[in-house]
Design an enzyme around this catalytic site. Structure first.
Site, PDB file in Angstrom:
ATOM      1  N   GLU A  83       1.587  -5.410  11.443  1.00 17.79           N
ATOM      2  CA  GLU A  83       2.783  -4.756  11.991  1.00 17.79           C
ATOM      3  C   GLU A  83       2.458  -3.526  12.849  1.00 17.79           C
ATOM      4  O   GLU A  83       2.833  -2.393  12.491  1.00 17.79           O
ATOM      5  CB  GLU A  83       3.733  -4.369  10.852  1.00 17.79           C
ATOM      6  CG  GLU A  83       4.150  -5.541   9.994  1.00 17.79           C
ATOM      7  CD  GLU A  83       5.112  -5.140   8.866  1.00 17.79           C
ATOM      8  OE1 GLU A  83       5.273  -3.938   8.603  1.00 17.79           O
ATOM      9  OE2 GLU A  83       5.704  -6.041   8.258  1.00 17.79           O
TER      10      GLU A  83
ATOM     11  N   GLU B 207       4.865 -12.315   5.483  1.00 20.47           N
ATOM     12  CA  GLU B 207       5.701 -11.498   4.578  1.00 20.47           C
ATOM     13  C   GLU B 207       7.145 -11.924   4.705  1.00 20.47           C
ATOM     14  O   GLU B 207       7.661 -12.113   5.813  1.00 20.47           O
ATOM     15  CB  GLU B 207       5.640 -10.004   4.931  1.00 20.47           C
ATOM     16  CG  GLU B 207       4.381  -9.307   4.548  1.00 20.47           C
ATOM     17  CD  GLU B 207       4.406  -7.814   4.875  1.00 20.47           C
ATOM     18  OE1 GLU B 207       5.497  -7.206   4.892  1.00 20.47           O
ATOM     19  OE2 GLU B 207       3.317  -7.278   5.125  1.00 20.47           O
TER      20      GLU B 207
HETATM   21  O1  IFM Z   1       6.102  -2.847   2.097  1.00 24.48           O
HETATM   22  C1  IFM Z   1       6.143  -3.209   3.447  1.00 24.48           C
HETATM   23  C2  IFM Z   1       4.807  -3.746   3.905  1.00 24.48           C
HETATM   24  O2  IFM Z   1       3.785  -2.839   3.685  1.00 24.48           O
HETATM   25  C3  IFM Z   1       4.852  -4.054   5.369  1.00 24.48           C
HETATM   26  N1  IFM Z   1       5.979  -4.881   5.705  1.00 24.48           N
HETATM   27  C4  IFM Z   1       7.267  -4.520   5.198  1.00 24.48           C
HETATM   28  C5  IFM Z   1       7.192  -4.269   3.697  1.00 24.48           C
HETATM   29  C6  IFM Z   1       8.581  -3.861   3.161  1.00 24.48           C
HETATM   30  O3  IFM Z   1       9.008  -2.700   3.768  1.00 24.48           O
END
Ligand code: IFM
Length: 444
Positions: free
Chosen positions: A170, A350
């Site tokens: 990210e 994710e």
């Molecule tokens: O916890 C975070 C993760 O580290 C990166 N993506 C989003 C998740 C939720 O906010």
């Protein structure tokens, strides 16, 4: 409903579809005395930055509990575990190896492989060594070259233990949240910083990919990007939504596939322009073996005379962190990216939800999270049916952990963590996830 269900003929029911759980080093490890300081240590120590004034000193104490945590991961029946490497744990300030730090990850990787769990390693999930931030961090082009050295060190040390490497997690969050609005470490605020940091992160990605191709040609090498699809409030707000999409989403993917930033770059004042050197896009646009996509929610925009766009407050229903639950935008996102870019195999690296869990009689009956997973797994399946080449799905997160600026107040785990005792309790969503995965494996 108390279980997760997908159509029997879905690709996601095939044993070859990869299911996993994900974490990140700073969010779970603790064990800070065995590593250098990182920007999140410094940010946490700054008053007012973390909602519960907490830090990552202990977190889930995974640094000491790693063996039991791998047993836990195995008990969920997953095919893969996505973890990140703490740069300040494995590399000293003079760029030599921290052998103790490398040995920690090698033990973890060996234990995963011994259980047939594929290690998906993210090289940078936001914990930049503080000594590099002291020299400008991601605003300093040199940091991209330091990242390259770090990737070389890690790949040499890990040998063939890794199934997949992602360079960055990210970069939007690192650049925008960390250097433009300052709600993440290092907490810099200024429109003149965000896109400069973004460019150096993307350069680091490209340089890292070159090292991966050389040192680790047999792993799946790629990058993990997050997307928050942008919708107009009314048809008249379409331009505002498109601008926001270019600014927050396309900015991080277009250079990788098209060797260019979105056209809105021409509307940015010179002070906000990244410094692009000749050949940078050739470095950034390395071929990817996979693209990791992180998705949680969408955003709605309206036109604003002064600011080009204005984001509306998320409508209900929302999760405990205030993010709208709108699963069809996940399908929209995946089909849209598929239409725009020649995507390599995609992994959903994710997806998940923070919910206000309660522990009752030793159990967490998180039907709200289970429902979130059900709807979003179906949304992924819809995208596959429309031709998107998706190979896997990772739940965020394996367990409750340090949720950045929210501290420990927001729980994303499919496993509950009692931070006092460090006990782990599989939530009902975790049990349902396990059943979805293992029933698939048991199919004739
Ligand atoms: O916890 C975070 C993760 O580290 C990166 N993506 C989003 C998740 C939720 O906010």
């Amino acid at each position: 409903m108390n279980k997760l269900e997908l159509p029997a003929n879905s690709v996601m029911q095939q044993p070859s579809f990869v299911y996993g759980v994900a974490t990140a080093s700073f969010q779970i490890e603790g064990g800070i005395s065995d590593r250098l300081a990182c920007i999140w240590d410094t940010f946490c120590a700054t008053q007012g930055k973390i909602a519960d004034s907490s830090n990552g000193a202990i977190a889930c104490n995974h640094y000491n509990n790693w063996q039991a945590d791998i047993d836990l991961i195995e008990s969920l029946g997953v095919d893969a575990y996505r973890l990140s490497i703490s740069w300040p744990r494995v590399m000293n300030e003079d760029s030599t190896a921290n052998e103790k730090g490398l040995a920690f990850y090698i033990k973890v990787l060996d234990a995963l492989n011994a259980r047939n769990i594929k290690p998906f390693v993210t090289l940078y999930h936001w914990d930049l060594p503080q000594h590099l931030e002291d020299k400008g961090g991601w605003l300093n082009r040199e940091t991209a070259y330091k990242f390259k050295d770090y990737v070389a060190l890690v790949t040499k040390a890990f040998g063939d233990r890794v199934h997949s490497y992602a360079t960055l997690n990210e970069p939007f969050c690192s650049a925008y949240l960390g250097y433009e609005v300052g709600v993440h470490a290092p907490g810099k605020v200024g429109k003149e910083y965000g896109k400069k940091a973004a460019h150096h992160l993307l350069l680091a990605h490209g340089l890292g990919m070159q090292v991966l191709q050389k040192n680790s040609p047999h792993t799946l090498n790629g990058i993990v990007l997050n997307f928050t699809p942008c919708y107009p409030e009314t048809p008249a707000d379409k331009a505002a939504a498109n601008y926001a999409d270019d600014y927050f989403n396309q900015w991080y993917i277009k250079p990788i596939f098209d060797k260019a930033y979105p056209d809105i770059i021409n509307q940015l004042p010179a002070s906000q322009q990244p410094e692009i050197h000749e050949g940078d896009f050739d470095i950034i646009a390395q071929p990817l073996d996979f693209l990791g996509i992180n998705f949680y929610t969408r955003a709605i925009y309206r036109t604003d005379e002064q600011a080009v766009f204005e984001q509306l407050p998320p409508p209900a229903p929302t999760t405990d962190i205030g993010w709208e639950i709108y699963p069809s935008s996940f399908t929209d996102l995946l089909t849209d990216l598929h239409a725009r870019y020649p995507l390599p195999p995609v992994y959903i690296t994710e997806n998940g939800a923070a919910m206000a869990d309660t522990l009752v009689d030793g159990k967490v009956n998180d039907l709200d999270r289970l429902d979130y997973y059900q709807q979003h797994l179906v949304a992924v399946n819809h995208a596959i049916e429309q031709g998107v080449n998706i190979h896997g799905y990772f739940a965020w997160s394996l367990m409750d952990n340090f949720e950045w600026a929210e501290g420990y107040l927001k729980r994303f785990g499919i496993v509950y963590v009692d931070y006092e005792s460090q006990a782990r309790i599989i939530k009902n969503s975790g049990l349902a996830y396990r059943d979805l995965i293992t029933s698939r494996k048991n199919k004739p």
